[in-house]
Design an enzyme around this catalytic site. Structure first.
Site, PDB file in Angstrom:
ATOM      1  CB  CYS A  60       4.994  -3.083   2.951  1.00 19.65           C
ATOM      2  SG  CYS A  60       4.209  -2.461   4.450  1.00 19.65           S
ATOM      3  CD  GLU A 198      20.860  -8.348  14.867  1.00 17.92           C
ATOM      4  OE1 GLU A 198      20.177  -7.828  13.983  1.00 17.92           O
ATOM      5  OE2 GLU A 198      20.827  -7.980  16.068  1.00 17.92           O
ATOM      6  CB  SER A 293      -3.803  13.126  27.789  1.00 17.35           C
ATOM      7  OG  SER A 293      -2.918  14.044  27.171  1.00 17.35           O
ATOM      8  CG  ASP A 302       5.097   2.570  12.500  1.00 16.70           C
ATOM      9  OD1 ASP A 302       4.235   1.683  12.570  1.00 16.70           O
ATOM     10  OD2 ASP A 302       5.948   2.627  11.596  1.00 16.70           O
TER      11      ASP A 302
HETATM   12  P1  FAD Z   1       4.061   5.995   8.063  1.00 22.82           P
HETATM   13  O1  FAD Z   1       3.383   5.085   7.133  1.00 22.82           O
HETATM   14  O2  FAD Z   1       5.528   5.922   8.172  1.00 22.82           O
HETATM   15  O3  FAD Z   1       3.657   7.478   7.671  1.00 22.82           O
HETATM   16  C1  FAD Z   1       4.117   8.576   8.388  1.00 22.82           C
HETATM   17  C2  FAD Z   1       4.171   9.780   7.473  1.00 22.82           C
HETATM   18  O4  FAD Z   1       4.159  10.936   8.270  1.00 22.82           O
HETATM   19  C3  FAD Z   1       5.447   9.833   6.659  1.00 22.82           C
HETATM   20  O5  FAD Z   1       5.149  10.021   5.282  1.00 22.82           O
HETATM   21  C4  FAD Z   1       6.182  11.047   7.209  1.00 22.82           C
HETATM   22  O6  FAD Z   1       6.882  11.749   6.222  1.00 22.82           O
HETATM   23  C5  FAD Z   1       5.044  11.879   7.740  1.00 22.82           C
HETATM   24  N1  FAD Z   1       5.425  12.800   8.803  1.00 22.82           N
HETATM   25  C6  FAD Z   1       6.105  12.510   9.934  1.00 22.82           C
HETATM   26  N2  FAD Z   1       6.218  13.594  10.715  1.00 22.82           N
HETATM   27  C7  FAD Z   1       5.601  14.595  10.055  1.00 22.82           C
HETATM   28  C8  FAD Z   1       5.400  15.961  10.333  1.00 22.82           C
HETATM   29  N3  FAD Z   1       5.836  16.511  11.460  1.00 22.82           N
HETATM   30  N4  FAD Z   1       4.753  16.711   9.425  1.00 22.82           N
HETATM   31  C9  FAD Z   1       4.303  16.155   8.281  1.00 22.82           C
HETATM   32  N5  FAD Z   1       4.462  14.873   7.966  1.00 22.82           N
HETATM   33  C10 FAD Z   1       5.101  14.098   8.831  1.00 22.82           C
HETATM   34  N6  FAD Z   1       4.823  -3.373   7.899  1.00 22.82           N
HETATM   35  C11 FAD Z   1       4.177  -4.538   7.684  1.00 22.82           C
HETATM   36  O7  FAD Z   1       3.199  -4.824   8.370  1.00 22.82           O
HETATM   37  N7  FAD Z   1       4.605  -5.407   6.723  1.00 22.82           N
HETATM   38  C12 FAD Z   1       5.673  -5.140   5.929  1.00 22.82           C
HETATM   39  O8  FAD Z   1       6.033  -5.932   5.046  1.00 22.82           O
HETATM   40  C13 FAD Z   1       6.363  -3.926   6.139  1.00 22.82           C
HETATM   41  N8  FAD Z   1       7.452  -3.614   5.394  1.00 22.82           N
HETATM   42  C14 FAD Z   1       8.071  -2.416   5.589  1.00 22.82           C
HETATM   43  C15 FAD Z   1       9.169  -2.101   4.801  1.00 22.82           C
HETATM   44  C16 FAD Z   1       9.809  -0.890   4.978  1.00 22.82           C
HETATM   45  C17 FAD Z   1      11.014  -0.575   4.147  1.00 22.82           C
HETATM   46  C18 FAD Z   1       9.322   0.039   5.931  1.00 22.82           C
HETATM   47  C19 FAD Z   1       9.993   1.375   6.109  1.00 22.82           C
HETATM   48  C20 FAD Z   1       8.247  -0.274   6.717  1.00 22.82           C
HETATM   49  C21 FAD Z   1       7.610  -1.499   6.557  1.00 22.82           C
HETATM   50  N9  FAD Z   1       6.515  -1.855   7.348  1.00 22.82           N
HETATM   51  C22 FAD Z   1       5.886  -3.040   7.152  1.00 22.82           C
HETATM   52  C23 FAD Z   1       6.042  -0.963   8.430  1.00 22.82           C
HETATM   53  C24 FAD Z   1       4.870  -0.131   7.979  1.00 22.82           C
HETATM   54  O9  FAD Z   1       5.157   0.485   6.772  1.00 22.82           O
HETATM   55  C25 FAD Z   1       4.567   0.910   9.058  1.00 22.82           C
HETATM   56  O10 FAD Z   1       4.264   0.226  10.243  1.00 22.82           O
HETATM   57  C26 FAD Z   1       3.408   1.806   8.700  1.00 22.82           C
HETATM   58  O11 FAD Z   1       3.627   2.467   7.491  1.00 22.82           O
HETATM   59  C27 FAD Z   1       3.183   2.828   9.815  1.00 22.82           C
HETATM   60  O12 FAD Z   1       2.186   3.711   9.447  1.00 22.82           O
HETATM   61  P2  FAD Z   1       2.153   5.175  10.047  1.00 22.82           P
HETATM   62  O13 FAD Z   1       0.972   5.844   9.452  1.00 22.82           O
HETATM   63  O14 FAD Z   1       2.277   5.111  11.510  1.00 22.82           O
HETATM   64  O15 FAD Z   1       3.492   5.853   9.533  1.00 22.82           O
END
Ligand code: FAD
Length: 569
Positions: A60, A198, A293, A302
């Site tokens: 973020c 957009e 499942s 996400d």
């Molecule tokens: P992530 O945090 O994306 O982590 C996933 C990780 O898994 C990544 O490091 C990736 O490299 C790794 N990965 C993926 N596949 C594999 C694999 N096969 N093997 C090994 N590693 C793998 N949310 C908010 O609520 N407020 C905000 O202000 C906000 N700002 C944001 C700004 C930006 C620029 C971005 C990109 C996102 C923002 N978000 C914000 C969204 C928030 O960051 C995400 O919703 C959150 O990080 C999701 O968490 P996650 O654990 O699902 O995935």
């Protein structure tokens, strides 16, 4: 007190014997799951795998690193592999891609991205938190140098270098949603001039279009060129080495760099290949304990789809709060607890060049998409604190609630101050399945510089109560062009002369008690003022005199917003 040598932190748990929890993705959901699990269970072995060079970084914060608001990259690193090891006894394998899951024998295949070597790793429980990848449409030019998406620290670093190396002065941001607008703010902070392309006819598509109008006006006032209602067709390389963004309409925009911010897609490849069910919204299907499942596999963040608490429908929501909470729920489930994730309600906020835009729950268009029809809405534009104290700034707020029970369905607000506080209060009320009566009764902080004796949240609840109990029937702005009601503007003549709803007549509230007999008794009367308050007083007066009257909620301020987005009331 004596210690058992075998229980020393260095060799307990014995990694060969311990139950092994493997986590794919070590950022928001994965890292929070790992840390919570360790707090609950010292006996398990925990290993995180991430294909990137970092874990637990602040995605973020990335736009603000690009904008140099956050100048030191290291501050984005919330935790390091060393910290995970030393503080939590958690193994972290960065630069390690997880490329397969063998559910039959409970192993994953990982590839070390530095050596290219692959190996298998066993798990007793597996947590998938791979996040969502920025969408890169299959269009010509999207892979040209200078076209970026923002997902991780290396992405941000590349954008920073590109700006510095090329002395970049112009940028096009494709996509006017949360990340796109955060990038706009930060690129402007770097001195670039900005165009936003957009596809939808509005910025911030999750908002209802009329609510987004103050944001549109603010962006334009800040010099951002908005090109709305037009999608990206291709990106060309100009003769001078600059990029040219070409829209579907043929319009073109030269730029030194392009940011693609058109949304994200859950990274479900691993789960799909392993045969885990994917839902209709494109996310991994999980239960309330975030279990897939497969009883040995959990998924969070996400990549999953979960129930929306307002509509009850499954949805994917890429936000950090839900990812962190889901990581915690998965950890509790793995540790044998029965904690359940309550669902998401899309509470979100974004700051755009001084303006705050926040929302929670459903939008009106979201409700309609979900087939919900028994709802009402009120618009209000109160000051963020008492008007008599200097510096009060308007908050433009829309509240949606169900009829007849008054359950709060959603709220959206825009303003310069105090916006997120109001949305957070309403978000909490939604969590508790609260009603507009709860908002009317909420006891909130008040001193002149912070709020009002009737806070905007209270006022929103009171207005909605008035609608529900019949004290203030509201008229639908969108029905304005098909009603035979008399449109009565109760502002003063000078205000009326400055602009009014077409076909409205002017009879100021200050004269209404003396002149109401001039009004027809055989037509409904729709009252309008500047923001809705005087019209409410007029409606109350007229109803008590036997007239059928409705308030055009939000007044001329709301009318202007509808007009601006071309939804002709
Ligand atoms: P992530 O945090 O994306 O982590 C996933 C990780 O898994 C990544 O490091 C990736 O490299 C790794 N990965 C993926 N596949 C594999 C694999 N096969 N093997 C090994 N590693 C793998 N949310 C908010 O609520 N407020 C905000 O202000 C906000 N700002 C944001 C700004 C930006 C620029 C971005 C990109 C996102 C923002 N978000 C914000 C969204 C928030 O960051 C995400 O919703 C959150 O990080 C999701 O968490 P996650 O654990 O699902 O995935």
């Amino acid at each position: 007190m004596s210690y058992d040598a075998d229980a020393s932190p260095t060799n307990w748990p014995d990694r060969r014997l311990a139950r092994r929890i493997v986590i794919v993705g070590g950022v928001a959901g994965g890292a929070s799951c790992a840390a919570r699990l360790r707090r609950l269970d010292e006996s398990v072995a925990i290993a995180i795998f991430d294909r990137g060079p970092y874990v637990a970084f602040a995605n973020c914060g990335l736009p603000y690193y690009v904008g140099d608001v956050i100048a030191d990259e290291h501050t984005l690193l919330v935790a390091s592999p060393e910290m995970f090891r030393e503080r939590f006894n958690i193994e972290v394998h960065t630069n390690t891609d997880v490329i397969g899951i063998d559910r039959a024998v409970h192993t994953i295949v990982v590839r070390d991205l530095r050596t290219g070597n692959s190996r298998t790793e066993r798990y007793d429980a597996l947590v998938l938190s791979p996040g969502a990848a920025p969408i890169r449409p299959q269009l010509p030019g999207v892979d040209l140098p200078g076209v970026f998406a923002v997902r991780n620290i290396p992405d941000s670093r590349r954008i920073r270098s590109w700006i510095a190396d090329r002395c970049a002065s112009t940028a096009v941001v494709v996509g006017g949603g949360f990340i796109g607008l955060e990038m706009v703010e930060n690129l402007i902070h770097r001195g670039l001039s900005l165009t936003v392309l957009e596809k939808r006819p509005q910025v911030m598509p999750p908002l209802d279009p009329e609510v987004a109008v103050p944001l549109t006006e603010h962006l334009i006032a800040k010099g951002v060129r908005l090109h709305l209602g037009d999608g990206l067709a291709r990106i060309d390389e100009g003769a001078d080495g600059r990029l040219i963004v070409v829209a579907e309409s043929g319009a073109s925009f030269p730029a030194d760099l392009v940011i693609l911010a058109i949304g994200v897609r859950p990274e479900t490849e691993l789960a799909m290949a392993a045969g885990l069910p994917i839902g209709s919204r494109g996310g991994i299907v999980v239960d309330a304990q975030m279990r897939t499942s497969d009883p040995r596999i959990w998924a969070v963040g996400d990549v999953v789809e979960v129930a929306d608490v307002v509509t009850g429908q499954e949805t994917v929501l890429p936000l950090a709060g839900p990812a962190n909470r889901q990581g915690r729920v998965a950890a509790e489930s793995i540790a044998g607890r029965t904690t359940q994730f309550r669902g998401i309600q899309a509470t979100a906020v974004v700051g755009v060049l001084g303006l705050t835009v926040a929302s929670t729950g459903a939008s009106e268009k979201g409700l309609r998409r979900a087939g919900v029809t028994s709802f009402e809405k009120v618009y209000l534009h109160p000051g963020h604190h008492a008007g008599y104290y200097p510096g009060a700034r308007p908050i433009h707020l829309k509240l949606l609630f169900s009829v007849p029970d008054g359950r709060i369905l959603g709220a959206q607000a825009i303003g310069l101050e105090g916006v997120e506080k109001r949305i957070d209060v309403i978000a909490t009320a939604i969590q508790f399945r609260g009603t507009v009566h709860d908002l009317a009764e909420a006891e909130l902080c008040y001193a002149p510089q912070f709020g009002a004796a009737k806070d905007p949240v209270n006022v929103a609840g009171m207005l909605a109560e008035n609608v529900l109990n019949g004290d203030m029937p509201v008229a639908d702005w969108l029905a304005l062009d098909r009603t035979d009601a008399l449109l009565l503007d109760v502002r003063e003549p000078d205000e009326f002369a400055d602009g009014h709803v077409p076909n409205a007549i002017n009879l100021p509230l200050s004269q209404l008690r003396d002149r109401y007999a001039e009004l027809p008794t055989d037509r409904e009367i729709w009252t309008c003022c500047s923001v809705g308050q005087r019209a409410y007083f007029a409606t109350r007066f007229l109803m008590q005199r036997g007239y059928r009257s409705r308030n055009l909620s939000g007044g001329y301020t709301t009318y202007r917003a509808f007009s601006a987005v071309g939804r002709k009331p």
